[in-house]
Design a protein around this motif. Structure first.
Motif, short mmCIF file in Angstrom:
data_model
loop_
_atom_site.label_atom_id
_atom_site.label_comp_id
_atom_site.label_asym_id
_atom_site.label_seq_id
_atom_site.Cartn_x
_atom_site.Cartn_y
_atom_site.Cartn_z
N ASP A 61 1.07 -1.21 -0.07
CA ASP A 61 -0.03 -0.07 0.17
C ASP A 61 0.80 1.22 0.05
O ASP A 61 0.61 2.52 -0.70
CB ASP A 61 -0.91 0.04 1.16
CG ASP A 61 -1.94 -1.14 1.01
OD1 ASP A 61 -2.21 -1.76 0.04
OD2 ASP A 61 -2.20 -1.57 2.22
N ALA A 62 1.94 1.23 0.65
CA ALA A 62 2.96 2.33 0.57
C ALA A 62 3.57 2.44 -0.70
O ALA A 62 3.66 3.59 -1.05
CB ALA A 62 3.99 2.32 1.62
N LEU A 64 2.19 1.62 -3.44
CA LEU A 64 1.23 2.18 -4.43
C LEU A 64 0.79 3.53 -4.01
O LEU A 64 0.64 4.30 -5.11
CB LEU A 64 0.03 1.33 -4.48
CG LEU A 64 0.19 -0.37 -4.91
CD1 LEU A 64 -1.16 -0.88 -4.70
CD2 LEU A 64 0.49 -0.24 -6.18
N LEU A 65 1.12 3.94 -3.05
CA LEU A 65 0.78 5.48 -2.67
C LEU A 65 2.12 5.98 -3.16
O LEU A 65 1.73 7.34 -3.75
CB LEU A 65 0.57 5.44 -1.18
CG LEU A 65 0.37 6.95 -0.84
CD1 LEU A 65 -0.83 7.73 -1.26
CD2 LEU A 65 0.26 6.93 0.93
N TRP A 66 3.16 5.66 -2.91
CA TRP A 66 4.53 6.46 -3.43
C TRP A 66 4.28 6.62 -5.01
O TRP A 66 4.58 7.59 -5.69
CB TRP A 66 5.50 5.41 -3.22
CG TRP A 66 6.75 6.24 -3.72
CD1 TRP A 66 7.51 7.18 -3.24
CD2 TRP A 66 7.56 5.89 -5.06
NE1 TRP A 66 8.73 7.25 -4.10
CE2 TRP A 66 8.51 6.61 -5.18
CE3 TRP A 66 7.12 4.63 -6.00
CZ2 TRP A 66 9.28 6.09 -6.34
CZ3 TRP A 66 7.88 4.61 -7.08
CH2 TRP A 66 8.85 5.25 -7.16
N GLU A 68 1.51 6.52 -6.89
CA GLU A 68 0.44 7.31 -7.35
C GLU A 68 0.90 9.08 -7.31
O GLU A 68 0.66 9.73 -7.93
CB GLU A 68 -0.88 7.16 -6.59
CG GLU A 68 -1.98 8.09 -6.85
CD GLU A 68 -3.33 7.67 -6.09
OE1 GLU A 68 -3.92 8.77 -5.66
OE2 GLU A 68 -3.50 6.65 -5.85
N GLU A 69 1.73 9.21 -5.99
CA GLU A 69 2.15 10.55 -5.79
C GLU A 69 3.09 11.09 -6.81
O GLU A 69 3.24 12.40 -7.29
CB GLU A 69 2.78 10.68 -4.40
CG GLU A 69 1.39 10.43 -3.23
CD GLU A 69 2.19 10.40 -1.76
OE1 GLU A 69 3.35 10.31 -1.57
OE2 GLU A 69 1.53 10.28 -0.89
#
Length: 73
Positions: A61-62, A64-66, A68-69
């Motif tokens: 999850d971290a 995928l967030l990275w 996306e950002e």
């Protein structure tokens, strides 16, 4: 083990099929980059890599967030 073998056979990996904790080879495969470049990513301060001894793990999850950002930049 069956899941890992199935991931190796796939050319592209869907985010929902990723394991909760990734190894560098899985990050490389997801991003379609080489393993060496994926290891370079893990050295970045903003990349969510966890080092346990000499091994590197990445929380899905971290990661995928990275991703996306960084796609927004």
């Amino acid at each position: 083990m069956k899941i890992v073998l199935e991931l190796k056979k796939q050319k592209s990996i869907m985010a929902e099929n990723l394991p909760l904790v990734l190894i560098v080879q899985e990050v490389a495969r997801y991003l379609r980059i080489g393993k060496s470049l994926a290891y370079e990513l893990t050295k970045r301060k903003d990349f969510p890599a966890l080092r346990i001894g000499r091994t590197v793990r990445v929380h899905r999850d971290a990661f995928l967030l990275w991703l996306e950002e960084n796609l927004k930049k």
